[in-house]
Design a protein around this motif. Structure first.
Motif, PDB file in Angstrom:
ATOM      1  N   ALA A 199      19.724  21.260  12.377  1.00 42.42           N
ATOM      2  CA  ALA A 199      19.773  21.161  13.833  1.00 42.42           C
ATOM      3  C   ALA A 199      18.854  20.071  14.369  1.00 42.42           C
ATOM      4  O   ALA A 199      19.249  19.279  15.236  1.00 42.42           O
ATOM      5  N   ILE A 200      17.621  20.018  13.857  1.00 49.87           N
ATOM      6  CA  ILE A 200      16.649  19.061  14.403  1.00 49.87           C
ATOM      7  C   ILE A 200      17.060  17.611  14.132  1.00 49.87           C
ATOM      8  O   ILE A 200      17.136  16.802  15.073  1.00 49.87           O
ATOM      9  N   PRO A 201      17.328  17.221  12.886  1.00 49.79           N
ATOM     10  CA  PRO A 201      17.726  15.818  12.657  1.00 49.79           C
ATOM     11  C   PRO A 201      19.043  15.459  13.338  1.00 49.79           C
ATOM     12  O   PRO A 201      19.197  14.341  13.855  1.00 49.79           O
ATOM     13  N   CYS A 202      20.000  16.387  13.349  1.00 50.10           N
ATOM     14  CA  CYS A 202      21.317  16.069  13.891  1.00 50.10           C
ATOM     15  C   CYS A 202      21.316  15.952  15.409  1.00 50.10           C
ATOM     16  O   CYS A 202      22.223  15.339  15.985  1.00 50.10           O
ATOM     17  N   GLU A 260      22.099   5.577  10.552  1.00 49.88           N
ATOM     18  CA  GLU A 260      21.743   6.251   9.300  1.00 49.88           C
ATOM     19  C   GLU A 260      20.319   5.962   8.847  1.00 49.88           C
ATOM     20  O   GLU A 260      19.745   6.698   8.045  1.00 49.88           O
ATOM     21  N   ARG A 261      19.722   4.901   9.377  1.00 42.97           N
ATOM     22  CA  ARG A 261      18.352   4.557   8.985  1.00 42.97           C
ATOM     23  C   ARG A 261      17.294   5.134   9.920  1.00 42.97           C
ATOM     24  O   ARG A 261      16.106   4.900   9.753  1.00 42.97           O
ATOM     25  N   GLU A 262      17.736   5.908  10.915  1.00 44.08           N
ATOM     26  CA  GLU A 262      16.776   6.570  11.791  1.00 44.08           C
ATOM     27  C   GLU A 262      16.053   7.681  11.037  1.00 44.08           C
ATOM     28  O   GLU A 262      16.568   8.239  10.065  1.00 44.08           O
ATOM     29  N   ALA A 263      14.856   7.997  11.504  1.00 39.64           N
ATOM     30  CA  ALA A 263      14.077   9.062  10.880  1.00 39.64           C
ATOM     31  C   ALA A 263      14.771  10.407  11.068  1.00 39.64           C
ATOM     32  O   ALA A 263      15.239  10.733  12.157  1.00 39.64           O
ATOM     33  N   ALA A 264      14.826  11.198   9.985  1.00 41.38           N
ATOM     34  CA  ALA A 264      15.420  12.526  10.041  1.00 41.38           C
ATOM     35  C   ALA A 264      14.396  13.607   9.754  1.00 41.38           C
ATOM     36  O   ALA A 264      14.452  14.695  10.328  1.00 41.38           O
ATOM     37  N   HIS A 311      18.090   9.518   7.575  1.00 39.70           N
ATOM     38  CA  HIS A 311      19.346  10.236   7.347  1.00 39.70           C
ATOM     39  C   HIS A 311      20.017   9.705   6.083  1.00 39.70           C
ATOM     40  O   HIS A 311      20.566  10.474   5.288  1.00 39.70           O
ATOM     41  N   ARG A 312      19.953   8.409   5.898  1.00 40.96           N
ATOM     42  CA  ARG A 312      20.576   7.782   4.732  1.00 40.96           C
ATOM     43  C   ARG A 312      19.943   8.271   3.431  1.00 40.96           C
ATOM     44  O   ARG A 312      20.654   8.602   2.476  1.00 40.96           O
ATOM     45  N   SER A 313      18.619   8.324   3.394  1.00 40.65           N
ATOM     46  CA  SER A 313      17.953   8.711   2.153  1.00 40.65           C
ATOM     47  C   SER A 313      18.256  10.163   1.792  1.00 40.65           C
ATOM     48  O   SER A 313      18.450  10.491   0.608  1.00 40.65           O
ATOM     49  N   ILE A 314      18.325  11.039   2.792  1.00 39.74           N
ATOM     50  CA  ILE A 314      18.648  12.437   2.522  1.00 39.74           C
ATOM     51  C   ILE A 314      20.080  12.566   2.014  1.00 39.74           C
ATOM     52  O   ILE A 314      20.361  13.324   1.071  1.00 39.74           O
ATOM     53  N   TYR A 315      20.973  11.798   2.610  1.00 37.60           N
ATOM     54  CA  TYR A 315      22.379  11.832   2.176  1.00 37.60           C
ATOM     55  C   TYR A 315      22.516  11.343   0.736  1.00 37.60           C
ATOM     56  O   TYR A 315      23.176  11.984  -0.094  1.00 37.60           O
TER      57      TYR A 315
END
Length: 217
Positions: A16-19, A107-111, A130-134
């Motif tokens: 919820a928080i990152p999205c 996708e490069r924003e902080a998640a 977001h990219r690194s988590i994906y």
């Protein structure tokens, strides 16, 4: 910020928080109070979601957290806390519409963000995009990664405040695998019963935990 055990509510916050465009900052509940104060202030957390059992830990330092405007207590019952501006997690969720206009995020924003335990000076923060988590999730699902699938029953024992529980919650959710969370019940017998009763096929945690289970044999 999240000050919480491994629970389904913590899992909800993982997404919820990152999205919604925020940054998930998991707080290490095992750190001394002065380090928690430093980390929360350094990260400039505005909201902290806290498990009810951890309220005493946060209540002791609340007056030292000038950037925090709201404390969200993850509980069903009416709140019993000295925290200022405390609200109920379930009350917030229940009051909202089921439809949420998710923002379009780069996708490069902080998640998410995790801090070290401060073994060499003050704790230091690491930001996950977001990219690194994906990409980490994709790697975990590969045969030469963790090799997990939808058929698995996964129990992250490694804390969700520790490097995002090694990415297990994200990978399990991506696959649709069943997840079991031990919460604060980390004693050897509790873990052994969960593994047996829930038929866990994959778990993860530091060696100290498993040495405790060996002691039950």
């Amino acid at each position: 910020g999240t000050l919480a055990w491994n629970t389904y509510r913590h899992l909800e916050l993982y997404f919820a928080i990152p999205c919604m465009g925020g940054v998930l900052h998991t707080l290490n509940l095992r750190l001394p109070p002065e380090q928690l104060v430093y980390i929360i202030n350094h990260a400039e957390d505005k909201v902290i979601c806290v498990d009810q059992s951890l309220l005493p830990l946060l209540e002791k330092i609340a007056d030292q957290l000038p950037t925090v405007k709201t404390f969200v207590v993850m509980a069903d019952a009416p709140l019993n806390t000295t925290l200022p501006n405390a609200v109920s997690y379930e009350a917030i969720v229940g009051a909202e519409d089921s439809i949420f206009p998710w923002p379009e995020l780069d996708e490069r924003e902080a998640a998410a963000m995790c801090y070290t335990s401060g073994t060499t000076g003050n704790p230091k923060g690491v930001v996950y995009s977001h990219r690194s988590i994906y990409l980490h999730t994709m790697g975990a699902c590969q045969t030469d990664g963790l090799g997990i699938s939808e058929k698995d029953k996964i129990m992250p024992v490694v804390p969700m405040f520790h490097v995002l529980a090694w990415g297990l919650p994200y990978a399990a959710t991506f696959l649709g695998a069943r997840q079991v969370f031990p919460g604060p019940h980390l004693q050897p017998r509790d873990l052994a019963e969960l593994i047996q009763n829930e038929r866990i096929t994959l778990t993860g945690g530091v060696p100290t935990l498993w040495l405790g289970l060996f002691g039950l044999l």
